[in-house]
Design an enzyme around this catalytic site. Structure first.
Site, PDB file in Angstrom:
ATOM      1  N   LYS A 263       0.876  -1.174   0.000  1.00 46.98           N
ATOM      2  CA  LYS A 263       0.000   0.000   0.000  1.00 46.98           C
ATOM      3  C   LYS A 263       0.911   1.220   0.000  1.00 46.98           C
ATOM      4  O   LYS A 263       1.443   1.618   1.039  1.00 46.98           O
ATOM      5  CB  LYS A 263      -0.871  -0.011   1.256  1.00 46.98           C
TER       6      LYS A 263
ATOM      7  N   CYS B 169      13.152  10.655   7.602  1.00 50.04           N
ATOM      8  CA  CYS B 169      12.911  10.240   8.986  1.00 50.04           C
ATOM      9  C   CYS B 169      14.148  10.461   9.844  1.00 50.04           C
ATOM     10  O   CYS B 169      14.054  10.764  11.018  1.00 50.04           O
ATOM     11  CB  CYS B 169      12.502   8.779   9.020  1.00 50.04           C
TER      12      CYS B 169
ATOM     13  N   GLU C 242       8.289  16.037  15.268  1.00 43.83           N
ATOM     14  CA  GLU C 242       8.877  15.837  13.942  1.00 43.83           C
ATOM     15  C   GLU C 242       8.192  16.778  12.953  1.00 43.83           C
ATOM     16  O   GLU C 242       6.971  16.720  12.767  1.00 43.83           O
ATOM     17  CB  GLU C 242       8.681  14.385  13.501  1.00 43.83           C
TER      18      GLU C 242
HETATM   19  P1  NAD Z   1       1.847   8.303   7.557  1.00 43.94           P
HETATM   20  O1  NAD Z   1       1.980   7.543   8.816  1.00 43.94           O
HETATM   21  O2  NAD Z   1       0.871   9.386   7.484  1.00 43.94           O
HETATM   22  O3  NAD Z   1       1.489   7.313   6.349  1.00 43.94           O
HETATM   23  C1  NAD Z   1       2.290   6.176   6.055  1.00 43.94           C
HETATM   24  C2  NAD Z   1       1.432   5.162   5.303  1.00 43.94           C
HETATM   25  O4  NAD Z   1       0.370   4.739   6.163  1.00 43.94           O
HETATM   26  C3  NAD Z   1       0.760   5.725   4.053  1.00 43.94           C
HETATM   27  O5  NAD Z   1       0.719   4.732   3.062  1.00 43.94           O
HETATM   28  C4  NAD Z   1      -0.642   6.051   4.538  1.00 43.94           C
HETATM   29  O6  NAD Z   1      -1.611   6.027   3.520  1.00 43.94           O
HETATM   30  C5  NAD Z   1      -0.879   4.930   5.536  1.00 43.94           C
HETATM   31  N1  NAD Z   1      -1.878   5.262   6.553  1.00 43.94           N
HETATM   32  C6  NAD Z   1      -2.188   6.489   7.051  1.00 43.94           C
HETATM   33  N2  NAD Z   1      -3.184   6.374   7.954  1.00 43.94           N
HETATM   34  C7  NAD Z   1      -3.498   5.066   8.046  1.00 43.94           C
HETATM   35  C8  NAD Z   1      -4.447   4.334   8.801  1.00 43.94           C
HETATM   36  N3  NAD Z   1      -5.279   4.919   9.652  1.00 43.94           N
HETATM   37  N4  NAD Z   1      -4.476   2.988   8.640  1.00 43.94           N
HETATM   38  C9  NAD Z   1      -3.638   2.369   7.785  1.00 43.94           C
HETATM   39  N5  NAD Z   1      -2.743   3.011   7.016  1.00 43.94           N
HETATM   40  C10 NAD Z   1      -2.656   4.350   7.153  1.00 43.94           C
HETATM   41  O7  NAD Z   1       3.317   8.812   7.218  1.00 43.94           O
HETATM   42  P2  NAD Z   1       3.766   9.711   5.989  1.00 43.94           P
HETATM   43  O8  NAD Z   1       3.328  11.099   6.226  1.00 43.94           O
HETATM   44  O9  NAD Z   1       3.409   9.035   4.722  1.00 43.94           O
HETATM   45  O10 NAD Z   1       5.358   9.602   6.109  1.00 43.94           O
HETATM   46  C11 NAD Z   1       6.112  10.385   6.958  1.00 43.94           C
HETATM   47  C12 NAD Z   1       6.488   9.618   8.204  1.00 43.94           C
HETATM   48  O11 NAD Z   1       7.207   8.429   7.859  1.00 43.94           O
HETATM   49  C13 NAD Z   1       7.427  10.407   9.078  1.00 43.94           C
HETATM   50  O12 NAD Z   1       7.020  10.301  10.415  1.00 43.94           O
HETATM   51  C14 NAD Z   1       8.770   9.723   8.872  1.00 43.94           C
HETATM   52  O13 NAD Z   1       9.671   9.880   9.925  1.00 43.94           O
HETATM   53  C15 NAD Z   1       8.358   8.304   8.683  1.00 43.94           C
HETATM   54  N6  NAD Z   1       9.407   7.532   8.020  1.00 43.94           N
HETATM   55  C16 NAD Z   1      10.107   6.620   8.776  1.00 43.94           C
HETATM   56  C17 NAD Z   1      11.143   5.892   8.181  1.00 43.94           C
HETATM   57  C18 NAD Z   1      11.936   4.878   8.970  1.00 43.94           C
HETATM   58  O14 NAD Z   1      12.590   4.034   8.363  1.00 43.94           O
HETATM   59  N7  NAD Z   1      11.917   4.917  10.300  1.00 43.94           N
HETATM   60  C19 NAD Z   1      11.431   6.086   6.837  1.00 43.94           C
HETATM   61  C20 NAD Z   1      10.688   7.019   6.109  1.00 43.94           C
HETATM   62  C21 NAD Z   1       9.663   7.730   6.720  1.00 43.94           C
END
Ligand code: NAD
Length: 517
Positions: free
Chosen positions: A208, A319, A418
């Site tokens: 997804k 991240c 963040e």
């Molecule tokens: P997000 O949590 O908003 O979304 C991530 C994914 O989850 C997306 O595909 C989104 O559609 C899905 N999602 C959102 N709400 C959901 C729900 N209620 N149920 C199921 N799926 C859901 O994050 P984002 O804004 O896409 O990405 C940024 C975040 O990702 C930042 O916090 C960043 O630090 C983190 N990140 C972490 C790493 C790591 O390796 N630790 C790497 C890259 C990004």
């Protein structure tokens, strides 16, 4: 939304010849209808069952790219069923390791062969500079798939050192159907970090992608099929988080969730598992990494340059961005001056211009979020010494200047939360103990960096920091052989390296009695 070509039609910003070449390629991709926004389920490109779509716009200039399938629970269910059937009949899991290796190596080769197209999709979809899509995102995704392909026939199982009367075999088995839910900041790399080890171990995957950047994931699915991955083994369901993502995470026939995203949604993943079938959950979440410069630093210029480039890379949407710069008070003025000078080299520009180092933020919502944190910084009394503004609005795109706040206290919002944008918080400290306390005073624990000319101090501080990775006198080393992940609210489990295989395998023990031994 702006008309096409805002960069090249503006008299003030005619765009470089190389930028025009990339823009022409992008135009051709869009005009010829070569971007396909349909889901990939059971080896077929399909619309959402109810026909709904989400319009995909580029943050570079606001232009429409394609309508993407808005998958709902029924589509997710079809994808999970197809993944389940593919897993149970062994069309992939039961193939000899050498054959799985051949297919995944071919997949990696195809990614490399399609590097221009994939880089264009990545830049169009999430706004990052084309030079980085080409030199970082595509090669890293290809290398990841290739590396796990190579690992397939080199990972051995175990025989336990038991008594002679029995043999205990300890074998890795694929977990089954894996839900990979990924964010938008490195769409292809994040997908590859899940796909590589999951597919290598014989699992089926339902991916997804983020609704903000689904295009490269859909193309990856096609390339995997072309490489010979059997239909159903790798499915892609684009859509919204609270629709497709939630349906996938709650699905009772999914065996594991491999999630990368925000800490907020990571919490929900754990709840979904509890509310459904207790599927295993691996969370790779947010960060607020500390970059600590001591007064005995050997090379203050390199430290400052590294802090700036690591933070501003990918528009600060990383991240592991070192968004808290902790500096000893005796060298702080010099470090701040150098970082501010560096910020000038990272001004936002046309992402299609190969000389641009900072592109567009992913969408208008993210711009609002970043600007609201800049406002919070001002309100809390921090001093903005660089940037802090939205620019290039006439392009229709999303651009914020590299921003540096000095005089930040660690309890301010900009130091604790963040931001996920190009905003650096500078916090001054008086001694080593205070530096460690400040660095660890965070809900997150993804990465940290220690800059010191003294080996004892470097080791002492590295040991004391609560982070999944600590860098010493550098920040940018990276390799697929090295695990990546965090502690505390930055998550659990590790992507990359052979350690990632643990997430996608169950250990099966088989006891065999040996008579007369
Ligand atoms: P997000 O949590 O908003 O979304 C991530 C994914 O989850 C997306 O595909 C989104 O559609 C899905 N999602 C959102 N709400 C959901 C729900 N209620 N149920 C199921 N799926 C859901 O994050 P984002 O804004 O896409 O990405 C940024 C975040 O990702 C930042 O916090 C960043 O630090 C983190 N990140 C972490 C790493 C790591 O390796 N630790 C790497 C890259 C990004």
């Amino acid at each position: 939304m702006n008309a096409a070509h805002p960069w090249s039609t503006s008299g003030e910003r005619p765009g470089s010849p190389q930028a025009r070449i990339w823009r022409d390629r992008a135009d051709a991709l869009i005009a010829e209808g070569r971007i396909d926004g349909r889901a990939l389920i059971g080896g077929q490109r399909v619309a959402a069952q109810d026909g709904q779509t989400l319009a995909c716009h580029s943050p570079i200039d606001g232009r429409w790219l394609v309508d993407v399938a808005r998958a709902q629970a029924a589509d997710v269910d079809a994808a999970v069923r197809s993944a389940r059937v593919a897993f149970e009949d062994g069309r992939w899991a039961h193939q000899p390791p050498a054959e799985r290796k051949r297919v995944l190596r071919r997949f990696a080769e195809l990614i490399t062969q399609h590097k221009d197209e994939l880089a264009l999709l990545e830049t169009l979809d999430m706004g990052k500079p084309i030079q980085y899509s080409l030199s970082v995102d595509v090669p890293a995704a290809a290398r990841c798939i290739q590396w796990y392909a190579e690992a397939i026939d080199k990972v051995y199982d175990e025989i336990a050192p038991t008594a002679r009367t029995a043999l205990a075999l300890i074998q890795r088995e694929p977990v089954g159907v894996v839900a990979a839910i990924v964010p938008w900041n490195y769409p292809m790399i994040m997908a590859a970090w899940k796909l590589g080890p999951a597919l290598a171990m014989g699992n089926s995957v339902v991916l997804k992608p983020s609704e903000k950047s689904p295009l490269s994931a859909l193309r990856l699915g096609e390339l995997a099929l072309k490489a010979g991955l059997p239909p159903g083994v790798f499915n892609v369901v684009p859509g919204l988080g609270h629709e497709a993502g939630q349906a996938l995470a709650l699905h009772v026939d999914v065996d594991a969730i491999s999630f990368t995203g925000s800490t907020r949604v990571g919490r929900q993943m754990l709840m979904y598992a509890g509310q459904s079938n207790l599927k295993r959950v691996f969370n790779e979440l947010g960060g607020k990494s500390a970059f600590i410069v001591f007064d005995d630093v050997d090379d203050i210029a390199r430290a400052s340059e590294t802090a700036a480039s690591a933070l501003f890379f990918n528009q600060g949407e990383s991240c592991n961005a070192p968004s808290r710069l902790l500096v000893h008070e005796s060298v702080a003025d010099e470090v701040v001056a150098r970082v501010v000078a560096q910020a000038a080299h990272h001004q936002p520009g046309d992402p299609f211009d190969p000389s641009t180092t900072m592109g567009a933020l992913v969408d208008e919502g993210q711009t609002r979020t970043v600007l609201s944190y800049i406002e919070a910084g001002h309100q809390d009394g921090a001093r903005c010494v660089a940037g802090g503004t939205q620019v290039l609005q006439d392009t229709g795109g999303q651009y914020v200047t590299p921003t540096v706040f000095d005089g930040v206290r660690n309890d301010m919002r900009i130091a604790q939360e963040e931001i996920f944008g190009p905003v650096l918080s500078v916090i001054r400290f008086a001694d080593e103990a205070q530096a460690i306390a400040l660095a660890n005073d965070s809900a997150y624990g993804l990465q940290a960096s220690v800059w010191s000319g003294h080996i004892d101090r470097a080791h002492r501080v590295a040991r004391a920091l609560k982070a999944g990775t600590v860098h010493v006198n550098q920040y940018d080393e990276d390799d697929i052989t090295v695990p990546f992940g965090g502690v505390k609210q930055s998550g659990n489990g590790r992507d990359k390296s052979l350690h990632a295989l643990d997430k996608y395998t169950e250990l099966k023990t088989t006891w065999i009695r040996i008579n007369g031994a």
